[in-house]
Scaffold this motif. Structure first.
Motif, PDB file in Angstrom:
ATOM      1  N   VAL A   1      50.393  -4.223 -68.330  1.00 18.48           N
ATOM      2  CA  VAL A   1      50.061  -3.795 -67.007  1.00 18.48           C
ATOM      3  C   VAL A   1      48.719  -2.998 -67.170  1.00 18.48           C
ATOM      4  CG1 VAL A   1      50.720  -2.573 -65.181  1.00 18.48           C
ATOM      5  CG2 VAL A   1      52.360  -4.099 -66.184  1.00 18.48           C
ATOM      6  N   ASN A   2      48.763  -2.165 -68.068  1.00 18.13           N
ATOM      7  CA  ASN A   2      47.363  -1.159 -68.106  1.00 18.13           C
ATOM      8  C   ASN A   2      46.303  -2.096 -68.575  1.00 18.13           C
ATOM      9  OD1 ASN A   2      48.976   1.046 -67.358  1.00 18.13           O
ATOM     10  ND2 ASN A   2      49.497   1.521 -69.699  1.00 18.13           N
ATOM     11  N   ALA A   3      46.371  -3.066 -69.198  1.00 19.71           N
ATOM     12  CA  ALA A   3      45.138  -3.916 -69.511  1.00 19.71           C
ATOM     13  C   ALA A   3      44.733  -4.486 -68.562  1.00 19.71           C
ATOM     14  CB  ALA A   3      45.701  -4.816 -70.761  1.00 19.71           C
ATOM     15  N   PHE A   4      45.929  -5.109 -67.668  1.00 18.20           N
ATOM     16  CA  PHE A   4      45.555  -5.865 -66.613  1.00 18.20           C
ATOM     17  C   PHE A   4      44.595  -5.074 -65.442  1.00 18.20           C
ATOM     18  CE2 PHE A   4      45.554  -9.406 -63.748  1.00 18.20           C
ATOM     19  CZ  PHE A   4      45.871  -8.783 -62.281  1.00 18.20           C
ATOM     20  N   VAL A   5      45.312  -3.898 -65.267  1.00 20.89           N
ATOM     21  CA  VAL A   5      44.627  -3.000 -64.353  1.00 20.89           C
ATOM     22  C   VAL A   5      43.264  -2.766 -64.816  1.00 20.89           C
ATOM     23  CG1 VAL A   5      45.036  -0.801 -63.124  1.00 20.89           C
ATOM     24  CG2 VAL A   5      46.758  -1.968 -63.458  1.00 20.89           C
ATOM     25  N   SER A   6      43.068  -2.310 -65.987  1.00 20.89           N
ATOM     26  CA  SER A   6      41.655  -1.989 -66.564  1.00 20.89           C
ATOM     27  C   SER A   6      40.631  -3.165 -66.134  1.00 20.89           C
ATOM     28  CB  SER A   6      41.992  -1.589 -68.047  1.00 20.89           C
ATOM     29  OG  SER A   6      42.596  -0.274 -68.200  1.00 20.89           O
TER      30      SER A   6
ATOM     31  N   THR B   1      35.816  -5.816 -60.939  1.00 22.19           N
ATOM     32  CA  THR B   1      35.381  -5.312 -59.544  1.00 22.19           C
ATOM     33  C   THR B   1      33.974  -4.258 -59.668  1.00 22.19           C
ATOM     34  OG1 THR B   1      37.624  -5.157 -58.965  1.00 22.19           O
ATOM     35  CG2 THR B   1      36.093  -3.738 -57.659  1.00 22.19           C
ATOM     36  N   VAL B   2      34.104  -3.335 -60.509  1.00 19.49           N
ATOM     37  CA  VAL B   2      32.753  -2.724 -60.836  1.00 19.49           C
ATOM     38  C   VAL B   2      31.578  -3.518 -61.143  1.00 19.49           C
ATOM     39  CG1 VAL B   2      31.504  -0.963 -62.400  1.00 19.49           C
ATOM     40  CG2 VAL B   2      33.888  -0.514 -61.454  1.00 19.49           C
ATOM     41  N   VAL B   3      31.664  -4.773 -62.184  1.00 19.77           N
ATOM     42  CA  VAL B   3      30.633  -5.496 -62.514  1.00 19.77           C
ATOM     43  C   VAL B   3      30.150  -6.503 -60.952  1.00 19.77           C
ATOM     44  CG1 VAL B   3      30.124  -7.585 -63.430  1.00 19.77           C
ATOM     45  CG2 VAL B   3      31.153  -5.520 -64.812  1.00 19.77           C
TER      46      VAL B   3
END
Length: 254
Positions: free
Chosen positions: A12-17, A23-25
Protein backbone atom coordinates in the motif's frame (compact mmCIF):
# COMPACT_ATOMS: atom_id res chain seq x y z
CA UNK A 1 1.62 -8.46 13.32
CA UNK A 2 1.72 -11.42 11.00
CA UNK A 3 3.79 -11.59 7.87
CA UNK A 4 0.89 -11.21 5.42
CA UNK A 5 -0.31 -8.00 7.05
CA UNK A 6 3.22 -6.55 6.92
CA UNK A 7 3.49 -7.29 3.19
CA UNK A 8 0.09 -5.68 2.62
CA UNK A 9 1.16 -2.42 4.34
CA UNK A 10 4.41 -2.33 2.34
CA UNK A 11 2.51 -2.71 -0.96
CA UNK A 12 0.00 0.00 0.00
CA UNK A 13 2.80 2.42 0.89
CA UNK A 14 4.58 1.67 -2.34
CA UNK A 15 1.40 2.26 -4.35
CA UNK A 16 0.71 5.58 -2.60
CA UNK A 17 4.32 6.74 -3.13
CA UNK A 18 4.17 5.81 -6.81
CA UNK A 19 0.86 7.65 -7.24
CA UNK A 20 2.28 10.78 -5.64
CA UNK A 21 5.41 10.63 -7.82
CA UNK A 22 3.38 10.20 -10.99
CA UNK A 23 1.11 13.10 -10.02
CA UNK A 24 4.09 15.41 -9.38
CA UNK A 25 5.67 14.50 -12.73
CA UNK A 26 2.37 15.09 -14.56
CA UNK A 27 1.94 18.55 -12.97
CA UNK A 28 5.52 19.49 -13.87
CA UNK A 29 4.94 18.42 -17.47
CA UNK A 30 1.78 20.52 -17.67
CA UNK A 31 3.63 23.65 -16.51
CA UNK A 32 6.59 23.18 -18.83
CA UNK A 33 6.38 25.60 -21.84
CA UNK A 34 5.85 24.01 -25.18
CA UNK A 35 8.85 23.96 -27.56
CA UNK A 36 7.04 26.09 -30.14
CA UNK A 37 6.48 28.80 -27.53
CA UNK A 38 10.23 29.10 -26.98
CA UNK A 39 10.96 29.83 -30.62
CA UNK A 40 11.95 33.48 -31.20
CA UNK A 41 10.14 34.84 -34.27
CA UNK A 42 12.46 35.74 -37.06
CA UNK A 43 13.13 39.45 -37.64
CA UNK A 44 11.75 40.46 -41.05
CA UNK A 45 14.34 41.50 -43.58
CA UNK A 46 14.46 45.19 -44.53
CA UNK A 47 12.47 46.22 -47.55
CA UNK A 48 14.42 46.37 -50.77
CA UNK A 49 13.92 48.46 -53.84
CA UNK A 50 14.83 46.97 -57.20
CA UNK A 51 16.57 49.47 -59.43
CA UNK A 52 17.03 48.39 -63.01
CA UNK A 53 19.96 49.84 -64.93
CA UNK A 54 18.46 51.71 -67.91
CA UNK A 55 19.34 50.51 -71.41
CA UNK A 56 18.61 51.80 -74.88
CA UNK A 57 16.54 48.73 -75.65
CA UNK A 58 15.35 45.43 -74.32
CA UNK A 59 18.70 43.78 -75.14
CA UNK A 60 22.21 44.87 -76.01
CA UNK A 61 24.26 43.50 -78.88
CA UNK A 62 27.70 42.19 -78.05
CA UNK A 63 30.69 42.85 -80.35
CA UNK A 64 30.21 39.45 -82.06
CA UNK A 65 26.63 40.23 -83.05
CA UNK A 66 24.85 38.19 -80.44
CA UNK A 67 22.24 39.60 -78.16
CA UNK A 68 23.32 39.93 -74.58
CA UNK A 69 20.75 39.55 -71.79
CA UNK A 70 19.10 42.66 -70.35
CA UNK A 71 20.70 44.28 -67.33
CA UNK A 72 20.05 42.48 -64.06
CA UNK A 73 18.16 44.58 -61.48
CA UNK A 74 20.27 45.62 -58.50
CA UNK A 75 18.85 45.20 -55.00
CA UNK A 76 19.29 48.31 -52.85
CA UNK A 77 18.15 48.49 -49.23
CA UNK A 78 15.57 51.22 -48.67
CA UNK A 79 16.90 54.07 -46.52
CA UNK A 80 14.92 55.15 -43.43
CA UNK A 81 12.95 58.41 -43.72
CA UNK A 82 14.99 61.53 -42.97
CA UNK A 83 13.38 63.70 -40.26
CA UNK A 84 15.03 66.74 -41.86
CA UNK A 85 16.68 69.67 -40.15
CA UNK A 86 15.46 70.46 -36.66
CA UNK A 87 15.94 73.21 -34.09
CA UNK A 88 15.67 73.04 -30.31
CA UNK A 89 12.79 74.67 -28.45
CA UNK A 90 12.77 75.03 -24.65
CA UNK A 91 9.36 74.49 -23.05
CA UNK A 92 8.17 77.53 -21.08
CA UNK A 93 5.59 77.93 -18.34
CA UNK A 94 2.07 77.63 -19.76
CA UNK A 95 3.22 75.70 -22.83
CA UNK A 96 1.48 72.55 -24.01
CA UNK A 97 2.48 70.18 -26.78
CA UNK A 98 -0.58 71.10 -28.87
CA UNK A 99 0.12 74.84 -28.52
CA UNK A 100 3.78 74.39 -29.51
CA UNK A 101 2.73 72.26 -32.48
CA UNK A 102 0.22 74.89 -33.61
CA UNK A 103 2.81 77.63 -33.18
CA UNK A 104 5.20 75.89 -35.55
CA UNK A 105 2.66 74.38 -37.93
CA UNK A 106 3.55 70.79 -36.96
CA UNK A 107 1.15 68.07 -35.90
CA UNK A 108 1.35 66.99 -32.22
CA UNK A 109 1.85 63.40 -33.36
CA UNK A 110 4.90 64.49 -35.40
CA UNK A 111 6.42 66.20 -32.35
CA UNK A 112 5.76 63.10 -30.25
CA UNK A 113 7.41 60.91 -32.88
CA UNK A 114 10.67 62.84 -33.30
CA UNK A 115 10.99 63.53 -29.55
CA UNK A 116 10.13 59.96 -28.43
CA UNK A 117 7.21 61.15 -26.30
CA UNK A 118 4.66 58.63 -25.05
CA UNK A 119 2.15 61.06 -23.53
CA UNK A 120 1.23 64.40 -25.17
CA UNK A 121 0.23 65.83 -21.77
CA UNK A 122 3.63 65.23 -20.15
CA UNK A 123 5.82 68.22 -21.06
CA UNK A 124 7.60 70.26 -18.41
CA UNK A 125 9.25 73.67 -18.08
CA UNK A 126 12.85 73.55 -19.29
CA UNK A 127 12.33 70.47 -21.46
CA UNK A 128 14.06 70.55 -24.84
CA UNK A 129 11.98 69.63 -27.89
CA UNK A 130 13.20 69.08 -31.44
CA UNK A 131 11.17 71.10 -33.95
CA UNK A 132 11.30 70.14 -37.65
CA UNK A 133 12.40 73.34 -39.40
CA UNK A 134 11.40 72.01 -42.80
CA UNK A 135 7.73 72.07 -41.74
CA UNK A 136 7.88 75.43 -39.95
CA UNK A 137 5.73 78.12 -41.53
CA UNK A 138 6.83 81.53 -40.43
CA UNK A 139 9.78 81.76 -38.02
CA UNK A 140 10.49 81.64 -34.35
CA UNK A 141 7.87 81.96 -31.61
CA UNK A 142 7.13 85.31 -30.05
CA UNK A 143 5.36 87.02 -32.92
CA UNK A 144 5.11 84.71 -35.90
CA UNK A 145 2.12 83.53 -37.88
CA UNK A 146 1.81 79.81 -38.33
CA UNK A 147 -0.05 78.26 -41.24
CA UNK A 148 -1.32 80.84 -43.73
CA UNK A 149 0.36 84.26 -44.07
CA UNK A 150 -0.10 86.85 -41.35
CA UNK A 151 -2.27 88.92 -43.71
CA UNK A 152 -5.20 86.72 -42.60
CA UNK A 153 -5.62 88.93 -39.51
CA UNK A 154 -8.42 91.53 -39.47
CA UNK A 155 -9.13 94.53 -37.22
CA UNK A 156 -12.57 95.75 -36.13
CA UNK A 157 -12.98 98.95 -34.10
CA UNK A 158 -16.04 99.43 -31.91
CA UNK A 159 -17.34 102.59 -30.19
CA UNK A 160 -14.25 104.73 -30.94
CA UNK A 161 -13.94 107.75 -28.67
CA UNK A 162 -16.07 106.30 -25.84
CA UNK A 163 -13.68 105.07 -23.14
CA UNK A 164 -16.13 102.73 -21.39
CA UNK A 165 -17.15 100.97 -24.62
CA UNK A 166 -14.16 101.45 -26.93
CA UNK A 167 -12.45 98.29 -28.15
CA UNK A 168 -10.60 96.69 -31.07
CA UNK A 169 -11.12 93.12 -32.18
CA UNK A 170 -8.14 91.25 -33.66
CA UNK A 171 -9.62 88.36 -35.63
CA UNK A 172 -7.66 85.47 -37.15
CA UNK A 173 -9.33 84.66 -40.48
CA UNK A 174 -6.50 82.37 -41.62
CA UNK A 175 -6.21 78.60 -41.27
CA UNK A 176 -3.13 78.83 -39.03
CA UNK A 177 -2.52 79.77 -35.39
CA UNK A 178 -0.83 83.10 -34.59
CA UNK A 179 1.30 83.86 -31.53
CA UNK A 180 0.70 87.54 -30.63
CA UNK A 181 3.57 87.73 -28.13
CA UNK A 182 5.27 91.12 -28.65
CA UNK A 183 2.83 92.36 -31.32
CA UNK A 184 1.64 95.98 -31.06
CA UNK A 185 -1.60 97.81 -31.73
CA UNK A 186 -1.34 101.57 -32.23
CA UNK A 187 -2.32 104.63 -34.21
CA UNK A 188 0.04 107.07 -35.90
CA UNK A 189 1.42 109.43 -33.30
CA UNK A 190 -0.77 107.85 -30.63
CA UNK A 191 -0.47 105.31 -27.80
CA UNK A 192 0.89 101.81 -28.36
CA UNK A 193 -0.40 98.61 -26.79
CA UNK A 194 1.86 95.51 -26.67
CA UNK A 195 0.26 92.05 -26.50
CA UNK A 196 1.44 89.41 -24.07
CA UNK A 197 1.54 85.65 -24.58
CA UNK A 198 -1.64 85.04 -26.61
CA UNK A 199 -2.09 82.18 -29.07
CA UNK A 200 -4.80 83.15 -31.56
CA UNK A 201 -6.26 79.98 -33.07
CA UNK A 202 -7.81 79.90 -36.56
CA UNK A 203 -11.25 81.52 -36.60
CA UNK A 204 -10.85 83.04 -33.13
CA UNK A 205 -10.32 86.61 -31.95
CA UNK A 206 -9.12 88.69 -29.03
CA UNK A 207 -10.76 91.94 -27.92
CA UNK A 208 -8.62 94.81 -26.63
CA UNK A 209 -10.71 97.10 -24.44
CA UNK A 210 -9.28 100.59 -23.91
CA UNK A 211 -10.51 100.96 -20.32
CA UNK A 212 -10.08 98.73 -17.27
CA UNK A 213 -11.73 95.44 -16.40
CA UNK A 214 -11.22 91.79 -15.55
CA UNK A 215 -9.43 89.88 -18.31
CA UNK A 216 -10.54 86.51 -19.64
CA UNK A 217 -9.90 84.28 -22.64
CA UNK A 218 -11.31 86.78 -25.17
CA UNK A 219 -10.92 90.14 -23.43
CA UNK A 220 -7.78 92.16 -22.67
CA UNK A 221 -7.83 95.58 -20.96
CA UNK A 222 -5.46 98.44 -21.72
CA UNK A 223 -6.22 100.31 -18.49
CA UNK A 224 -6.22 103.78 -20.06
CA UNK A 225 -8.11 106.74 -18.58
CA UNK A 226 -8.85 108.24 -22.00
CA UNK A 227 -10.04 106.90 -25.36
CA UNK A 228 -7.26 105.71 -27.70
CA UNK A 229 -8.92 105.87 -31.12
CA UNK A 230 -10.09 108.94 -33.02
CA UNK A 231 -12.36 109.34 -36.03
CA UNK A 232 -10.34 109.19 -39.24
CA UNK A 233 -7.21 107.73 -37.61
CA UNK A 234 -5.66 104.40 -38.61
CA UNK A 235 -5.42 101.47 -36.21
CA UNK A 236 -2.24 99.53 -37.05
CA UNK A 237 -1.21 95.99 -36.06
CA UNK A 238 2.52 95.20 -36.30
CA UNK A 239 4.61 92.15 -35.44
CA UNK A 240 7.71 92.37 -33.18
CA UNK A 241 9.87 93.18 -36.23
CA UNK A 242 7.75 96.26 -36.96
CA UNK A 243 6.20 94.74 -40.08
CA UNK A 244 2.71 96.03 -40.90
CA UNK A 245 0.29 93.13 -40.60
CA UNK A 246 -3.17 94.72 -40.60
CA UNK A 247 -4.63 98.23 -40.72
CA UNK A 248 -8.09 99.71 -40.37
CA UNK A 249 -9.36 103.31 -40.48
CA UNK A 250 -11.71 104.56 -37.81
CA UNK A 251 -14.81 105.81 -39.58
CA UNK A 252 -16.70 108.86 -38.37
CA UNK A 253 -19.39 108.09 -35.79
CA UNK A 254 -17.88 104.74 -34.72
Amino acid sequence: MNRRLLVFFILVNAFVSLTIAVTVVWIAEQRRPRPEELIVPATPAPAVVLIATPTSGNAQTDPEGGASPAATPTAVAAAPPDPGETEIYTVKEGDSLSAIAARYGVSPNRLMEINDLADPDLVYVGQYLRIPVSQQQGGAPGGSAVGLPQRGLQLRIENAGELAEESVWVVNDSDGAVDLQGWTLSRDGGPIYTFGDILLLPGSGIRLNTGSGEENSINRYWGRDAAAWESGSSVVLRNPDGELIAQSTVAGGE
